[in-house]
Scaffold this motif. Sequence first.
Motif, PDB file in Angstrom:
ATOM      1  N   ARG A   2       0.928  -1.215  -0.005  1.00 22.04           N
ATOM      2  CA  ARG A   2       0.028   0.013   0.017  1.00 22.04           C
ATOM      3  C   ARG A   2       0.750   1.155  -0.042  1.00 22.04           C
ATOM      4  O   ARG A   2       1.549   1.551   0.931  1.00 22.04           O
ATOM      5  CB  ARG A   2      -0.924  -0.030   1.267  1.00 22.04           C
ATOM      6  CG  ARG A   2      -2.006   1.084   1.368  1.00 22.04           C
ATOM      7  CD  ARG A   2      -2.785   0.826   2.466  1.00 22.04           C
ATOM      8  NE  ARG A   2      -3.621  -0.318   2.341  1.00 22.04           N
ATOM      9  CZ  ARG A   2      -4.457  -0.833   3.273  1.00 22.04           C
ATOM     10  NH1 ARG A   2      -4.423  -0.521   4.344  1.00 22.04           N
ATOM     11  NH2 ARG A   2      -5.293  -2.020   2.830  1.00 22.04           N
ATOM     12  N   LEU A   4       0.863   5.436   0.068  1.00 20.63           N
ATOM     13  CA  LEU A   4      -0.213   6.476   0.339  1.00 20.63           C
ATOM     14  C   LEU A   4       0.698   7.766  -0.090  1.00 20.63           C
ATOM     15  O   LEU A   4       1.961   8.229   0.277  1.00 20.63           O
ATOM     16  CB  LEU A   4      -0.357   6.447   1.670  1.00 20.63           C
ATOM     17  CG  LEU A   4      -1.256   7.474   2.326  1.00 20.63           C
ATOM     18  CD1 LEU A   4      -2.491   7.864   1.721  1.00 20.63           C
ATOM     19  CD2 LEU A   4      -1.121   7.383   3.840  1.00 20.63           C
ATOM     20  N   HIS A  31       1.271   5.813 -10.634  1.00 26.80           N
ATOM     21  CA  HIS A  31       0.482   4.387 -10.569  1.00 26.80           C
ATOM     22  C   HIS A  31       0.429   4.016 -11.919  1.00 26.80           C
ATOM     23  O   HIS A  31       0.565   2.768 -12.000  1.00 26.80           O
ATOM     24  CB  HIS A  31      -1.159   5.075 -10.219  1.00 26.80           C
ATOM     25  CG  HIS A  31      -2.092   3.987 -10.682  1.00 26.80           C
ATOM     26  ND1 HIS A  31      -2.684   3.941 -12.131  1.00 26.80           N
ATOM     27  CD2 HIS A  31      -2.573   3.091  -9.714  1.00 26.80           C
ATOM     28  CE1 HIS A  31      -3.578   2.795 -11.793  1.00 26.80           C
ATOM     29  NE2 HIS A  31      -3.783   2.491 -10.663  1.00 26.80           N
ATOM     30  N   ASN A  42       1.108  -6.619  -6.681  1.00 30.08           N
ATOM     31  CA  ASN A  42      -0.223  -6.071  -6.091  1.00 30.08           C
ATOM     32  C   ASN A  42      -0.146  -4.768  -5.569  1.00 30.08           C
ATOM     33  O   ASN A  42      -0.185  -4.559  -4.372  1.00 30.08           O
ATOM     34  CB  ASN A  42      -0.697  -7.135  -5.344  1.00 30.08           C
ATOM     35  CG  ASN A  42      -2.172  -6.940  -5.080  1.00 30.08           C
ATOM     36  OD1 ASN A  42      -2.700  -6.159  -5.656  1.00 30.08           O
ATOM     37  ND2 ASN A  42      -2.522  -7.164  -3.860  1.00 30.08           N
ATOM     38  N   TYR A  43       0.298  -3.692  -6.299  1.00 29.91           N
ATOM     39  CA  TYR A  43       0.649  -2.420  -5.625  1.00 29.91           C
ATOM     40  C   TYR A  43      -0.684  -1.666  -5.493  1.00 29.91           C
ATOM     41  O   TYR A  43      -1.578  -1.873  -6.475  1.00 29.91           O
ATOM     42  CB  TYR A  43       1.289  -1.498  -6.350  1.00 29.91           C
ATOM     43  CG  TYR A  43       2.978  -1.770  -6.529  1.00 29.91           C
ATOM     44  CD1 TYR A  43       3.579  -2.311  -5.452  1.00 29.91           C
ATOM     45  CD2 TYR A  43       3.770  -1.676  -7.759  1.00 29.91           C
ATOM     46  CE1 TYR A  43       4.847  -2.620  -5.476  1.00 29.91           C
ATOM     47  CE2 TYR A  43       5.111  -2.196  -7.755  1.00 29.91           C
ATOM     48  CZ  TYR A  43       5.507  -2.608  -6.701  1.00 29.91           C
ATOM     49  OH  TYR A  43       6.938  -3.129  -6.800  1.00 29.91           O
ATOM     50  N   GLU A  44      -0.984  -1.064  -4.409  1.00 29.67           N
ATOM     51  CA  GLU A  44      -2.259  -0.330  -4.049  1.00 29.67           C
ATOM     52  C   GLU A  44      -1.829   0.905  -3.811  1.00 29.67           C
ATOM     53  O   GLU A  44      -1.225   1.463  -2.918  1.00 29.67           O
ATOM     54  CB  GLU A  44      -3.112  -0.846  -2.761  1.00 29.67           C
ATOM     55  CG  GLU A  44      -4.414  -0.109  -2.439  1.00 29.67           C
ATOM     56  CD  GLU A  44      -5.151  -0.392  -1.241  1.00 29.67           C
ATOM     57  OE1 GLU A  44      -6.208   0.130  -1.245  1.00 29.67           O
ATOM     58  OE2 GLU A  44      -4.490  -1.258  -0.536  1.00 29.67           O
ATOM     59  N   PHE A  45      -2.232   1.869  -4.769  1.00 28.06           N
ATOM     60  CA  PHE A  45      -1.808   3.310  -4.682  1.00 28.06           C
ATOM     61  C   PHE A  45      -3.187   4.166  -4.001  1.00 28.06           C
ATOM     62  O   PHE A  45      -4.356   4.084  -4.677  1.00 28.06           O
ATOM     63  CB  PHE A  45      -1.486   4.040  -6.188  1.00 28.06           C
ATOM     64  CG  PHE A  45      -0.312   3.468  -6.454  1.00 28.06           C
ATOM     65  CD1 PHE A  45       0.890   3.953  -6.614  1.00 28.06           C
ATOM     66  CD2 PHE A  45      -0.269   2.313  -7.514  1.00 28.06           C
ATOM     67  CE1 PHE A  45       2.108   3.413  -6.827  1.00 28.06           C
ATOM     68  CE2 PHE A  45       0.989   1.752  -7.927  1.00 28.06           C
ATOM     69  CZ  PHE A  45       2.068   2.238  -7.603  1.00 28.06           C
ATOM     70  N   ILE A  46      -2.855   5.197  -3.080  1.00 34.88           N
ATOM     71  CA  ILE A  46      -3.971   5.633  -2.460  1.00 34.88           C
ATOM     72  C   ILE A  46      -3.610   7.135  -2.293  1.00 34.88           C
ATOM     73  O   ILE A  46      -2.297   7.590  -1.977  1.00 34.88           O
ATOM     74  CB  ILE A  46      -4.317   5.275  -0.988  1.00 34.88           C
ATOM     75  CG1 ILE A  46      -4.555   3.919  -0.861  1.00 34.88           C
ATOM     76  CG2 ILE A  46      -5.143   6.122  -0.255  1.00 34.88           C
ATOM     77  CD1 ILE A  46      -4.558   3.223   0.501  1.00 34.88           C
ATOM     78  N   ILE A  69      -5.004   4.184   7.768  1.00 37.69           N
ATOM     79  CA  ILE A  69      -4.562   3.505   6.235  1.00 37.69           C
ATOM     80  C   ILE A  69      -3.707   2.500   6.612  1.00 37.69           C
ATOM     81  O   ILE A  69      -3.469   1.397   5.849  1.00 37.69           O
ATOM     82  CB  ILE A  69      -4.391   4.384   5.237  1.00 37.69           C
ATOM     83  CG1 ILE A  69      -5.633   5.251   4.954  1.00 37.69           C
ATOM     84  CG2 ILE A  69      -3.943   3.899   4.056  1.00 37.69           C
ATOM     85  CD1 ILE A  69      -5.662   6.394   4.199  1.00 37.69           C
ATOM     86  N   PRO A  71      -0.075   2.452   5.796  1.00 39.54           N
ATOM     87  CA  PRO A  71       0.567   2.152   4.359  1.00 39.54           C
ATOM     88  C   PRO A  71       1.907   1.694   4.742  1.00 39.54           C
ATOM     89  O   PRO A  71       2.604   1.669   5.840  1.00 39.54           O
ATOM     90  CB  PRO A  71       0.684   3.468   3.830  1.00 39.54           C
ATOM     91  CG  PRO A  71       0.875   4.438   5.160  1.00 39.54           C
ATOM     92  CD  PRO A  71      -0.104   4.102   6.060  1.00 39.54           C
ATOM     93  N   ASP A  72       2.428   0.748   3.678  1.00 43.55           N
ATOM     94  CA  ASP A  72       3.622   0.365   3.637  1.00 43.55           C
ATOM     95  C   ASP A  72       4.659   1.390   3.271  1.00 43.55           C
ATOM     96  O   ASP A  72       5.905   1.522   3.695  1.00 43.55           O
ATOM     97  CB  ASP A  72       3.894  -0.758   2.631  1.00 43.55           C
ATOM     98  CG  ASP A  72       2.987  -1.993   3.135  1.00 43.55           C
ATOM     99  OD1 ASP A  72       3.108  -2.755   4.042  1.00 43.55           O
ATOM    100  OD2 ASP A  72       1.775  -2.105   2.326  1.00 43.55           O
ATOM    101  N   THR A 115       3.344   2.767  12.762  1.00 42.24           N
ATOM    102  CA  THR A 115       3.100   2.050  11.303  1.00 42.24           C
ATOM    103  C   THR A 115       4.618   1.707  11.267  1.00 42.24           C
ATOM    104  O   THR A 115       5.499   2.238  12.018  1.00 42.24           O
ATOM    105  CB  THR A 115       2.776   2.802  10.320  1.00 42.24           C
ATOM    106  OG1 THR A 115       3.932   3.806   9.848  1.00 42.24           O
ATOM    107  CG2 THR A 115       1.571   3.973  10.943  1.00 42.24           C
TER     108      THR A 115
END
Length: 202
Positions: A2, A4, A31, A42-46, A69, A71-72, A115
């Motif tokens: 993830r 962010l 992105h 499996n990257y999740e961009f926020i 959230i 994030p990583d 985190t």
Amino acid sequence: MRILFIGDSITEWGRHEDTQGIGSGYVRLIHDYYKVSKPEKNYEFINRGVGGDRIIDLQARWDQDVIQIDPDIISISIGINDVWRQLDSTDKEQVYPEQFEQVFIELLNTVKEKTKAKIVLMEPTLIEEEAEAEGNQKLSAYVEIIHKLAEQYGAILVPTHQAFITYLHANTDYELTTDGVHMNSTGNMLMATTWINHVTLP
């Protein structure tokens, strides 16, 4: 993983009109680059950019928009409005470098405590497309703080301000912004490529 992005309108840039919530600015370009270049990941961009935000505004929403959230990677781009308000809203209570640094330290400490996120600090970009403009001169103190904090917290530094100043010194007539601050597509590309060149996603 993830990732962010948080900041002001330069980061926000159309995210509310985008069904994916990513927007059409530099975050979108980052992105898209990774979706194409590493489709197996499996990257999740926020995107949590909010127009007009200064560092004190990030502070007010830090728990909701960052800590919850979890994030990583957290990429922070802030500082433009902290300086711009000194130029266009002199009657407003200002955020000068000392307070900017103090609040930023509080936010980074919270990230470290709550985190496991890797921190990416982006230099604030520019105010007016003239290297020696008053806004860019005032911005230099905030850029120095970002450098100091990047070293102090072991963060990745993305030299976006320097990238823009280098571009301006090339004396091209091709503009990077719509109003001296907000990016056009070329300015967003410069931000995105600078980020990609300095941040390696696993």
